[in-house]
Scaffold this motif. Structure first.
Motif, PDB file in Angstrom:
ATOM      1  N   GLN A  28       1.012  -0.959   0.009  1.00  0.00           N
ATOM      2  CA  GLN A  28       0.028  -0.076  -0.049  1.00  0.00           C
ATOM      3  C   GLN A  28       0.856   1.321   0.056  1.00  0.00           C
ATOM      4  OE1 GLN A  28      -2.989  -0.207   2.809  1.00  0.00           O
ATOM      5  NE2 GLN A  28      -2.672  -2.340   3.073  1.00  0.00           N
ATOM      6  N   LEU A  29       2.078   1.052   0.097  1.00  0.00           N
ATOM      7  CA  LEU A  29       3.221   2.168   0.092  1.00  0.00           C
ATOM      8  C   LEU A  29       2.668   3.321  -1.199  1.00  0.00           C
ATOM      9  CD1 LEU A  29       6.935   1.589   0.710  1.00  0.00           C
ATOM     10  CD2 LEU A  29       5.178   2.965   1.989  1.00  0.00           C
ATOM     11  N   SER A  30       2.379   2.644  -2.428  1.00  0.00           N
ATOM     12  CA  SER A  30       2.266   3.528  -3.564  1.00  0.00           C
ATOM     13  C   SER A  30       1.013   4.392  -3.249  1.00  0.00           C
ATOM     14  CB  SER A  30       1.904   2.508  -4.877  1.00  0.00           C
ATOM     15  OG  SER A  30       1.024   1.806  -4.678  1.00  0.00           O
ATOM     16  N   GLU A  31      -0.107   3.920  -2.546  1.00  0.00           N
ATOM     17  CA  GLU A  31      -1.124   4.861  -2.468  1.00  0.00           C
ATOM     18  C   GLU A  31      -0.748   5.925  -1.350  1.00  0.00           C
ATOM     19  OE1 GLU A  31      -4.276   2.421  -0.428  1.00  0.00           O
ATOM     20  OE2 GLU A  31      -3.741   0.770  -2.119  1.00  0.00           O
ATOM     21  N   ILE A  32       0.105   5.684  -0.278  1.00  0.00           N
ATOM     22  CA  ILE A  32       0.527   6.975   0.103  1.00  0.00           C
ATOM     23  C   ILE A  32       1.493   7.851  -0.579  1.00  0.00           C
ATOM     24  CG2 ILE A  32       2.249   7.565   2.122  1.00  0.00           C
ATOM     25  CD1 ILE A  32       1.240   4.798   3.563  1.00  0.00           C
ATOM     26  N   ARG A  37      -0.642  10.312  -2.734  1.00  0.00           N
ATOM     27  CA  ARG A  37      -1.358  11.466  -2.196  1.00  0.00           C
ATOM     28  C   ARG A  37      -0.558  12.660  -2.308  1.00  0.00           C
ATOM     29  NH1 ARG A  37      -2.176   9.040   3.704  1.00  0.00           N
ATOM     30  NH2 ARG A  37      -2.905   6.854   2.877  1.00  0.00           N
ATOM     31  N   TYR A  38       0.944  12.630  -2.515  1.00  0.00           N
ATOM     32  CA  TYR A  38       1.690  13.478  -2.212  1.00  0.00           C
ATOM     33  C   TYR A  38       2.545  14.053  -3.527  1.00  0.00           C
ATOM     34  CZ  TYR A  38       0.962  13.005   2.778  1.00  0.00           C
ATOM     35  OH  TYR A  38       0.388  12.750   3.821  1.00  0.00           O
ATOM     36  N   GLN A  39       1.934  13.569  -4.609  1.00  0.00           N
ATOM     37  CA  GLN A  39       2.566  13.935  -5.991  1.00  0.00           C
ATOM     38  C   GLN A  39       1.934  15.164  -6.577  1.00  0.00           C
ATOM     39  OE1 GLN A  39       4.978  12.062  -6.796  1.00  0.00           O
ATOM     40  NE2 GLN A  39       4.684  10.247  -5.413  1.00  0.00           N
ATOM     41  N   ASP A  40       2.553  16.118  -6.097  1.00  0.00           N
ATOM     42  CA  ASP A  40       2.198  17.689  -6.674  1.00  0.00           C
ATOM     43  C   ASP A  40       3.349  18.261  -7.246  1.00  0.00           C
ATOM     44  OD1 ASP A  40       0.378  19.504  -7.209  1.00  0.00           O
ATOM     45  OD2 ASP A  40       0.299  20.164  -4.997  1.00  0.00           O
ATOM     46  N   GLU A  41       3.696  19.324  -6.287  1.00  0.00           N
ATOM     47  CA  GLU A  41       4.769  20.089  -6.727  1.00  0.00           C
ATOM     48  C   GLU A  41       5.957  19.457  -6.822  1.00  0.00           C
ATOM     49  OE1 GLU A  41       7.197  24.023  -5.216  1.00  0.00           O
ATOM     50  OE2 GLU A  41       5.541  23.381  -4.005  1.00  0.00           O
ATOM     51  N   TYR A  42       6.408  18.336  -5.994  1.00  0.00           N
ATOM     52  CA  TYR A  42       7.432  17.521  -5.962  1.00  0.00           C
ATOM     53  C   TYR A  42       7.059  15.994  -6.355  1.00  0.00           C
ATOM     54  CZ  TYR A  42       9.334  21.422  -3.390  1.00  0.00           C
ATOM     55  OH  TYR A  42       9.747  22.725  -2.948  1.00  0.00           O
ATOM     56  N   LYS A  43       7.847  15.212  -6.463  1.00  0.00           N
ATOM     57  CA  LYS A  43       7.684  13.780  -6.570  1.00  0.00           C
ATOM     58  C   LYS A  43       8.208  12.834  -6.110  1.00  0.00           C
ATOM     59  CE  LYS A  43       9.556  11.600 -10.671  1.00  0.00           C
ATOM     60  NZ  LYS A  43       9.325  11.257 -11.837  1.00  0.00           N
ATOM     61  N   SER A  45      10.944  19.310   4.108  1.00  0.00           N
ATOM     62  CA  SER A  45      11.216  18.851   5.270  1.00  0.00           C
ATOM     63  C   SER A  45       9.851  18.387   6.073  1.00  0.00           C
ATOM     64  CB  SER A  45      11.999  19.542   6.223  1.00  0.00           C
ATOM     65  OG  SER A  45      11.477  20.826   6.742  1.00  0.00           O
ATOM     66  N   LYS A  46       8.688  19.526   5.729  1.00  0.00           N
ATOM     67  CA  LYS A  46       7.376  19.157   6.390  1.00  0.00           C
ATOM     68  C   LYS A  46       6.812  17.911   5.706  1.00  0.00           C
ATOM     69  CE  LYS A  46       6.509  23.475   8.187  1.00  0.00           C
ATOM     70  NZ  LYS A  46       5.850  24.703   8.040  1.00  0.00           N
ATOM     71  N   LEU A  47       7.037  18.086   3.879  1.00  0.00           N
ATOM     72  CA  LEU A  47       6.461  16.978   3.266  1.00  0.00           C
ATOM     73  C   LEU A  47       7.036  15.769   3.563  1.00  0.00           C
ATOM     74  CD1 LEU A  47       4.979  16.186   0.562  1.00  0.00           C
ATOM     75  CD2 LEU A  47       7.011  16.780  -0.675  1.00  0.00           C
ATOM     76  N   THR A  48       8.236  15.682   3.791  1.00  0.00           N
ATOM     77  CA  THR A  48       9.072  14.333   4.183  1.00  0.00           C
ATOM     78  C   THR A  48       8.382  13.735   5.606  1.00  0.00           C
ATOM     79  OG1 THR A  48      10.826  15.283   5.532  1.00  0.00           O
ATOM     80  CG2 THR A  48      11.130  15.110   3.189  1.00  0.00           C
ATOM     81  N   ALA A  49       8.093  14.760   6.527  1.00  0.00           N
ATOM     82  CA  ALA A  49       7.696  14.314   8.123  1.00  0.00           C
ATOM     83  C   ALA A  49       6.194  13.827   7.651  1.00  0.00           C
ATOM     84  CB  ALA A  49       7.588  15.515   8.596  1.00  0.00           C
ATOM     85  N   LYS A  50       5.529  14.272   6.791  1.00  0.00           N
ATOM     86  CA  LYS A  50       4.112  13.890   6.491  1.00  0.00           C
ATOM     87  C   LYS A  50       4.047  12.416   5.948  1.00  0.00           C
ATOM     88  CE  LYS A  50       1.778  18.213   5.587  1.00  0.00           C
ATOM     89  NZ  LYS A  50       1.269  19.074   4.448  1.00  0.00           N
ATOM     90  N   VAL A  51       4.842  11.890   5.105  1.00  0.00           N
ATOM     91  CA  VAL A  51       4.982  10.696   4.354  1.00  0.00           C
ATOM     92  C   VAL A  51       5.591   9.832   5.455  1.00  0.00           C
ATOM     93  CG1 VAL A  51       5.896   9.544   2.509  1.00  0.00           C
ATOM     94  CG2 VAL A  51       5.562  11.800   2.025  1.00  0.00           C
ATOM     95  N   MET A  52       6.780  10.097   6.129  1.00  0.00           N
ATOM     96  CA  MET A  52       7.270   9.345   7.267  1.00  0.00           C
ATOM     97  C   MET A  52       6.011   8.777   8.188  1.00  0.00           C
ATOM     98  SD  MET A  52      11.158  10.334   7.684  1.00  0.00           S
ATOM     99  CE  MET A  52      10.879  12.040   7.734  1.00  0.00           C
ATOM    100  N   THR A  53       5.417   9.898   8.699  1.00  0.00           N
ATOM    101  CA  THR A  53       4.255   9.466   9.611  1.00  0.00           C
ATOM    102  C   THR A  53       3.237   8.726   9.029  1.00  0.00           C
ATOM    103  OG1 THR A  53       4.646  11.546  10.671  1.00  0.00           O
ATOM    104  CG2 THR A  53       2.564  10.575  10.935  1.00  0.00           C
ATOM    105  N   ASP A  54       2.892   8.901   7.734  1.00  0.00           N
ATOM    106  CA  ASP A  54       2.010   8.108   7.132  1.00  0.00           C
ATOM    107  C   ASP A  54       2.326   6.686   6.837  1.00  0.00           C
ATOM    108  OD1 ASP A  54       0.271  10.016   7.016  1.00  0.00           O
ATOM    109  OD2 ASP A  54       0.276  10.454   4.755  1.00  0.00           O
TER     110      ASP A  54
END
Length: 197
Positions: free
Chosen positions: A38-42, A45-51, A138-147
């Motif tokens: 299910q990692l790809s689903e997470i 969610r965050y593929q926007d300004e950055y990949k 860095s906030k983006l990475t925090a969101k992904v790691m937490t998810d």
């Protein structure tokens, strides 16, 4: 305790550490392999300004260059492993070391990871290219790691130097940071908890 043992083995007994890493990787996939699908689903969610992508072999040369281009001061608070190509190849093969790149226009602008243990715990870390700081990475990475940690249902931990307020602030914007103890070197050993809704 696990943090101290891991660092001792990695620094003083690398051959034992390599065996532990292989054993842990095998057991981690047995226990969490289904959830990792299910990692790809997470990431979607965050593929926007950055990949954001899970690191594959094709990223390794660019990632090595990314680390080489960072100033020495960037490694003052970030020493989770060495940054040569051989080490990165080994980490990329380790199924319990979930590592990611943040890209902008096909250039790597950030790196982050969760070093997971089959016992149900992970340690996290990140680095943002010095030329791309203060742009929300860095906030983006925090969101992904937490998810990802939430998906796996495992707590995540890390260390933060008291003088590294930038890290404390960016990670604290996304997580509740619980200080567990202050280590002998002065760093805080912390748990990153999802913010309550």
């Amino acid at each position: 305790m696990l943090y101290a043992i891991a660092h001792f083995l990695r620094d003083k007994c690398p051959w034992i550490w390599d065996l532990v890493e292989r054993f842990n990787s095998f057991l981690f996939i047995l226990r969490y392999g289904r959830k990792l699908k299910q990692l790809s689903e997470i990431l979607e969610r965050y593929q926007d300004e950055y990949k954001i992508e899970l690191i594959e072999k094709r990223h390794l040369d660019d990632l090595t260059r990314f680390f080489q281009e960072q100033p020495e001061v960037a490694f003052e608070y970030f020493k989770p492993h060495t940054f040569d190509l051989q080490t990165l190849k080994k980490l990329q093969k380790n199924k319990a070391f979930l590592s990611f790149v943040v890209q902008k226009d096909d250039s790597i602008v950030g790196y982050f990871f969760l070093r997971c243990y089959f016992l149900g715990k992970c340690f996290r870390g990140y680095m943002v290219d010095y030329r791309w700081r203060n742009r929300g990475i860095s906030k983006l990475t925090a969101k992904v790691m937490t998810d990802v940690a939430t998906l796996l249902r495992i707590p995540s931990y890390g260390t933060i130097a008291p003088e590294n307020m930038a890290s404390m602030k960016s990670q604290g914007a996304v997580n509740d940071i619980k200080i567990i103890e202050q280590l002998a070197n002065g760093d805080y050993y912390v748990e990153y908890c999802p913010k309550a809704d």
